[in-house]
Design a protein around this motif. Structure first.
Motif, mmCIF file in Angstrom:
data_model
loop_
_atom_site.group_PDB
_atom_site.id
_atom_site.type_symbol
_atom_site.label_atom_id
_atom_site.label_comp_id
_atom_site.label_asym_id
_atom_site.label_seq_id
_atom_site.Cartn_x
_atom_site.Cartn_y
_atom_site.Cartn_z
ATOM 1 N N LEU A 25 23.937 63.224 57.092
ATOM 2 C CA LEU A 25 23.879 61.995 57.877
ATOM 3 C C LEU A 25 24.916 61.929 58.988
ATOM 4 O O LEU A 25 24.771 61.120 59.905
ATOM 5 N N TYR A 77 28.053 60.721 60.929
ATOM 6 C CA TYR A 77 28.753 59.432 60.897
ATOM 7 C C TYR A 77 27.819 58.277 60.555
ATOM 8 O O TYR A 77 28.283 57.147 60.341
ATOM 9 N N TYR A 78 26.531 58.527 60.486
ATOM 10 C CA TYR A 78 25.605 57.497 60.005
ATOM 11 C C TYR A 78 25.825 57.203 58.520
ATOM 12 O O TYR A 78 25.252 56.251 57.980
#
Length: 287
Positions: free
Chosen positions: A234, A236-237
């Protein structure tokens, strides 16, 4: 208790009530977000871990434990709701028992002084039980014109029940009611104490500490280890994803904590004060 229209579900998405868990969890959600960002920065920028790193496999653990935590939270919320609903049923029984006692007395009693006593004393039981369950201090005068002479060091609802039965027994001794009527009225008064005992059982028997503490620790460590494995897929999501997962899991625990004691002052607790006021109005109408 929060009043709302269950069919107007769209407004629930965009409106945050003061009883909503979002506001309570906001500080912790900010911390979780910063924590997840820090883990992502260390793994991707500082240590520059590759896709072949064993840290990536931590996500396997979360997949295995996800089913376990869902079962625990489902059982937790169901148990808490059962306590809330049982409390509501007990107060519903108190409403019916108060009405039944008043209806029978309205037919049996001819003396206006006796009718006036029960008109004020029967609602007093619900009012004092409400404050007894909330651990509030009450005055000696709950209703105008009625001196209850309550000893606050003793069990207050029991004192009201004793006054009711004492009055019924005195009427039997003076020949105002028959023995059969005494038995009927005794059963109605006894039902008040049954309701009180059931409510005290809910109030004084919380969820076992070890069980509640384990769920909180489980949620905390589950969420705190999420960023380690999901950063690889992911990036930094992972920050909003982990925050959202924490919000869902922690909200279920907070909701369970709030409703497991239905006699408090929280927004979603039972409106026992309003119910006791309704009982007073109904008894005055009948008698």
């Amino acid at each position: 208790m929060v009043q709302y229209n269950p069919k107007d579900w769209i407004t629930f998405i965009f409106r945050f009530h003061k009883a909503d868990t979002f506001r309570q969890l906001l500080p912790m959600m900010l911390f979780i977000g910063l924590y997840s960002y820090g883990i992502g920065y260390l793994e991707m920028e500082y240590f520059k871990l590759s896709e072949t790193s064993h840290v990536k496999n931590i996500s396997i653990m979360h997949g295995m434990l996800g089913f376990v935590i869902s079962l625990l939270l489902a059982y937790r919320t169901n148990t808490a709701y059962d306590r809330w609903w049982e409390g509501r049923k007990m107060w519903g029984s108190l409403v019916n028992n108060s009405r039944n006692l008043a209806i029978k007395l309205s037919v049996i009693l001819k003396d206006e002084h006796d009718r006036n006593f029960f008109r004020k004393t029967i609602p007093s039981y619900a009012s004092i039980l409400n404050k007894h369950l909330k651990n509030e201090e009450t005055g000696l005068m709950l209703f105008d014109g009625l001196d209850l002479k309550i000893d606050h060091e003793k069990h207050r609802p029991n004192q009201i029940a004793k006054m009711l039965f004492q009055k019924v027994n005195d009427m039997y001794s003076s020949g105002k009611i028959t023995g059969d009527q005494l038995i009927i009225l005794n059963n109605e008064i006894q039902s008040f104490t049954d309701v009180c005992g059931a409510c005290e059982r809910i109030k004084n028997t919380p969820i076992p500490y070890s069980y509640s503490a384990f769920i909180k620790k489980f949620i905390f460590f589950y969420v705190m280890t999420l960023p380690f494995g999901y950063v690889f897929s992911l990036g930094y999501y992972v920050v909003p994803v982990v925050v959202f997962i924490f919000y869902v899991l922690a909200s279920l625990e907070l909701i369970a904590e709030e409703i497991e004691d239905p006699f408090g002052n929280d927004e979603n607790d039972l409106p026992t004060k309003k119910i006791s006021e309704n009982i007073k109005r109904h008894i005055e109408e009948i008698l």
